[in-house]
Design an enzyme around this catalytic site. Structure first.
Site, short mmCIF file in Angstrom:
data_model
loop_
_atom_site.label_atom_id
_atom_site.label_comp_id
_atom_site.label_asym_id
_atom_site.label_seq_id
_atom_site.Cartn_x
_atom_site.Cartn_y
_atom_site.Cartn_z
N ASP A 48 -1.30 2.50 -8.86
CA ASP A 48 -2.23 1.67 -9.63
C ASP A 48 -2.23 2.05 -11.10
O ASP A 48 -3.28 2.16 -11.74
CB ASP A 48 -3.67 1.79 -9.07
CG ASP A 48 -3.77 1.26 -7.65
OD1 ASP A 48 -3.01 0.33 -7.30
OD2 ASP A 48 -4.61 1.78 -6.90
N LEU B 162 0.79 -1.23 0.00
CA LEU B 162 0.00 0.00 0.00
C LEU B 162 0.82 1.28 0.00
O LEU B 162 0.26 2.37 0.04
CB LEU B 162 -0.96 -0.02 1.21
CG LEU B 162 -1.89 -1.24 1.23
CD1 LEU B 162 -2.81 -1.17 2.43
CD2 LEU B 162 -2.70 -1.36 -0.06
N HIS C 34 -4.43 -5.38 -8.78
CA HIS C 34 -5.41 -4.44 -8.25
C HIS C 34 -6.80 -5.07 -8.34
O HIS C 34 -7.13 -5.69 -9.35
CB HIS C 34 -5.36 -3.13 -9.04
CG HIS C 34 -6.27 -2.09 -8.47
ND1 HIS C 34 -5.99 -1.40 -7.31
CD2 HIS C 34 -7.48 -1.64 -8.89
CE1 HIS C 34 -6.97 -0.57 -7.05
NE2 HIS C 34 -7.89 -0.69 -7.98
N ASN D 249 2.02 -5.34 -10.31
CA ASN D 249 1.05 -5.09 -9.23
C ASN D 249 -0.26 -5.75 -9.59
O ASN D 249 -0.58 -5.92 -10.77
CB ASN D 249 0.83 -3.58 -9.07
CG ASN D 249 -0.12 -3.25 -7.93
OD1 ASN D 249 -0.05 -3.85 -6.85
ND2 ASN D 249 -1.01 -2.29 -8.14
C1 GAR Z 1 -5.74 -7.42 -2.82
O1 GAR Z 1 -7.10 -7.39 -3.12
C2 GAR Z 1 -4.97 -6.52 -3.77
O2 GAR Z 1 -5.49 -6.50 -5.07
C3 GAR Z 1 -5.16 -5.18 -3.11
O3 GAR Z 1 -4.96 -5.45 -1.74
C4 GAR Z 1 -5.46 -6.77 -1.47
C5 GAR Z 1 -4.41 -7.52 -0.68
O4 GAR Z 1 -4.92 -8.77 -0.24
N1 GAR Z 1 -4.26 -4.20 -3.64
C6 GAR Z 1 -4.64 -2.95 -3.88
O5 GAR Z 1 -5.74 -2.52 -3.59
C7 GAR Z 1 -3.58 -2.08 -4.54
N2 GAR Z 1 -4.13 -0.82 -4.90
P1 GAR Z 1 -3.92 -9.90 0.26
O6 GAR Z 1 -3.04 -9.27 1.33
O7 GAR Z 1 -4.85 -10.93 0.84
O8 GAR Z 1 -3.14 -10.39 -0.91
#
Ligand code: GAR
Length: 213
Positions: free
Chosen positions: A156, A96, A115, A113
């Site tokens: 993103d 993040l 998203h 990445n």
């Molecule tokens: C996931 O949904 C990923 O796509 C998102 O954070 C989550 C992490 O889940 N990323 C974003 O939103 C990036 N902008 P995880 O820790 O269970 O993999």
């Protein structure tokens, strides 16, 4: 099983950066544990800005070096850490923090990445976790999905490698939609990383992506 012993020099050395629970990290580790993927790459480092990230615990449970980044904004220090570990590919998995330009430039075409929406919609600064799915539902979108992209100097943002749509149902809330999208992330993200390290997907000089997962 994570491969043990000396890795052949052709095997890509992947770092995963994660801030949260690490379900995408888990999917990546499972994917690269055996079969053709294990011949192309291995996750050799997991790093986080958050010492309490579940991702760090998941990595340690598998014997993969896991580290907290002392200062996530210190690009040169992070680059040094990545060079020490001879990292050639970086996968952001729910990371993040803004990635310092030393990394996005130094690893151009080698930073990915995932998203939880169909970029360029519903992305950008502050768009993570349930905020993304709340925004999708508030907009009345009937379709959301997962996007994997190369990372550039914006949140993103960057050339898209893979996208897969996921339906949004009338009684969805952010939690139910997040769960459905996560399943798709787990399906396309590890395959995308493998395609990049295997050279089947490349970022061209003109910024376009050649190849598919
Ligand atoms: C996931 O949904 C990923 O796509 C998102 O954070 C989550 C992490 O889940 N990323 C974003 O939103 C990036 N902008 P995880 O820790 O269970 O993999």
């Amino acid at each position: 099983m994570q491969r043990s012993g000396k890795l052949p020099s052709v095997t890509a050395r992947i770092a995963v950066l994660a801030s949260g629970t690490g379900s995408n990290l888990e999917a990546i580790l499972n994917h690269f544990a055996d079969g053709a993927a294990a011949e192309t790459g291995a996750v050799v480092l997991v790093a986080s800005d958050n010492p309490r990230a579940g991702a760090l615990a998941r990595a340690r449970a598998r014997g993969i070096p896991a580290t907290t980044l002392p200062n996530w904004a210190d690009g040169p220090a992070i680059v040094d850490r990545l060079r020490d570990a001879r990292i050639d590919t970086i996968a952001l998995a729910g990371y993040l923090r803004f990635l310092p330009p030393e990394i996005t430039r130094g690893y151009r075409g080698r930073v990915l990445n995932v998203h939880p929406a169909l970029l360029p919609a519903f992305g950008g600064r502050g768009m993570y976790g349930h905020r993304v799915h709340d925004a999708v539902i508030a907009a009345g979108a009937r379709v959301s999905g997962a996007t994997v992209h190369f990372v550039d100097e914006e949140y993103d943002h960057g050339p898209i490698i893979a996208q897969e749509p996921v339906p949004v149902f009338p009684d969805d809330d952010a939690a139910t939609l997040a769960q459905r999208v996560l399943r798709t992330e787990h399906a396309i993200y590890p395959r995308s990383i493998e395609a990049v390290v295997a050279g089947r997907v490349v970022l061209c000089e003109n910024g376009r992506v050649r190849g598919s997962i």
